[in-house]
Design a protein around this motif. Structure first.
Motif, mmCIF file in Angstrom:
data_model
loop_
_atom_site.group_PDB
_atom_site.id
_atom_site.type_symbol
_atom_site.label_atom_id
_atom_site.label_comp_id
_atom_site.label_asym_id
_atom_site.label_seq_id
_atom_site.Cartn_x
_atom_site.Cartn_y
_atom_site.Cartn_z
ATOM 1 N N CYS A 49 42.252 -29.172 99.791
ATOM 2 C CA CYS A 49 41.673 -30.297 99.053
ATOM 3 C C CYS A 49 42.088 -31.603 99.712
ATOM 4 N N LEU A 50 41.119 -32.324 100.244
ATOM 5 C CA LEU A 50 41.392 -33.544 100.990
ATOM 6 C C LEU A 50 40.890 -34.765 100.229
ATOM 7 N N HIS A 51 41.798 -35.667 99.972
ATOM 8 C CA HIS A 51 41.466 -36.913 99.281
ATOM 9 C C HIS A 51 41.010 -37.966 100.287
ATOM 10 N N GLY A 52 40.617 -39.112 99.772
ATOM 11 C CA GLY A 52 40.212 -40.213 100.631
ATOM 12 C C GLY A 52 40.854 -41.514 100.224
ATOM 13 N N SER A 57 46.985 -36.933 96.461
ATOM 14 C CA SER A 57 46.787 -35.604 95.876
ATOM 15 C C SER A 57 46.727 -35.615 94.351
ATOM 16 N N TYR A 58 47.173 -36.684 93.738
ATOM 17 C CA TYR A 58 47.023 -36.851 92.286
ATOM 18 C C TYR A 58 45.557 -36.688 91.862
ATOM 19 N N LEU A 59 44.637 -37.004 92.759
ATOM 20 C CA LEU A 59 43.203 -36.913 92.489
ATOM 21 C C LEU A 59 42.780 -35.499 92.092
ATOM 22 N N TYR A 60 43.515 -34.500 92.549
ATOM 23 C CA TYR A 60 43.123 -33.103 92.336
ATOM 24 C C TYR A 60 43.901 -32.432 91.196
ATOM 25 N N ALA A 193 49.408 -44.458 88.043
ATOM 26 C CA ALA A 193 49.721 -43.352 88.953
ATOM 27 C C ALA A 193 49.070 -43.567 90.318
ATOM 28 N N TYR A 194 47.868 -44.108 90.345
ATOM 29 C CA TYR A 194 47.232 -44.384 91.632
ATOM 30 C C TYR A 194 47.887 -45.560 92.357
ATOM 31 N N GLN A 280 36.185 -36.055 91.168
ATOM 32 C CA GLN A 280 37.336 -35.258 90.724
ATOM 33 C C GLN A 280 37.885 -35.787 89.403
ATOM 34 N N GLU A 281 37.759 -37.081 89.175
ATOM 35 C CA GLU A 281 38.186 -37.675 87.907
ATOM 36 C C GLU A 281 37.164 -37.427 86.805
#
Length: 301
Positions: A49-52, A57-60, A193-194, A280-281
């Motif tokens: 799982c790759l974020h941008g 990684s909190y995104l997932y 968190a972000y 993802q959110e």
């Protein structure tokens, strides 16, 4: 190279993010440390799982439990400059190619094979290059609100507006940026968190630089490598599924480009209603379930 490391106490008590941290040291003279999550059975081909931009990684966090409940291993790295990974201070230390090289090094060190690649935003710009470079390691690909630009076509106004904002914003509020790219919107706790990886401007070089690395002309340093990657991708029969947030104006229509790839023919592509750029959110569990169904329908021979 001067490198910063976000203090651990910035990440204490984050809601729904109770995963164990893992670290590896990337090859090279600077000993950059990359953080990643590794959940589920180690014997399984991983869901990578790759974020941008400008997430981590909190995104997932809402997708990982769906994957592990289905018996899948999940690897979710923090790209260099983001999350719990190290953050070079100079913007010149970041290039498109260095990001590709850093991720490639991580995949090789972890010896990941039979990968299900799930990539969104810059996770796609980097991950799709990795797929083209290492097709033998990738079993299938889920393309979500991302692109692989070559600079041969003009950027749309929505992207130009975002890029200008990313350079001028004071402060650069990562959480509010993610909030603005969702339909369901974030809580104050999620916004915080972000922002956790970025205690001050000195930690933000990677986030500031990403929008400037998107190839926007045929002469861009990444333009030709991306063209070469497209040439390779059109020769591969790796199964490809597009799952895009229907409300994302920046990436509108890009899913159809990926649906022309050989492995995309006949797959259950979808525009997911009620989802923006950071799907993802907005629809994370649904995105994960559709990915699990895709894995089940495309077994490795």
């Amino acid at each position: 190279m001067q490198v910063l490391r976000t203090p651990d106490d910035r990440f204490q008590g984050l809601k729904d993010y109770d995963f164990a941290s893992n670290y590896l040291t990337l090859s090279g003279p600077d000993a950059i440390r990359m953080h990643y999550l590794d959940e589920g059975p180690a014997s399984e081909g991983p869901v990578l799982c790759l974020h941008g931009e400008p997430t981590w990684s909190y995104l997932y966090r809402h997708m990982i439990p769906v994957f592990t409940a289905a018996g899948h291993r999940v690897i979710a790295p923090d790209l260099v400059g983001f999350g719990k990974s190290d953050k070079p201070v100079a913007r010149a230390d970041y290039s498109y190619q260095t990001h590709v090289d850093w991720l490639t090094d991580a995949v090789i060190q972890l010896d990941l094979r039979e990968i299900t690649l799930v990539c969104q935003d810059w996770g796609g710009l980097i991950g799709l290059r990795l797929w083209a470079d290492m097709p033998d390691r990738v079993a299938r690909v889920v393309v979500a609100n991302t692109a692989l630009p070559t600079g041969d076509h003009p950027m749309n106004d929505a992207f130009k507006s975002w890029r200008a904002y990313s350079q001028a914003a004071e402060p650069f509020n990562s959480g509010r940026i993610v909030h603005g790219g969702t339909i369901n919107k974030l809580t104050d706790e999620e916004i915080a968190a972000y922002n956790a990886p970025f205690p001050d401007e000195s930690h933000l070089a990677g986030a500031r630089q990403f929008p400037m690395l998107v190839p926007d002309s045929p002469e861009d340093p990444a333009a030709e490598p991306n063209r070469q990657a497209w040439t390779v991708l059109h020769t591969l029969d790796t199964p490809v599924l597009t799952l895009f947030g229907a409300e994302d104006k920046v990436m509108a229509g890009v899913d159809r480009v990926f649906q022309k790839l050989p492995g995309a023919h006949g797959q259950p592509h979808a525009l997911l209603p009620g989802a923006g750029h950071f799907l993802q959110e907005d629809v994370g569990p649904e995105l994960a379930r559709r990915t699990c169904d895709f894995i089940a329908s495309t077994p490795v021979s």
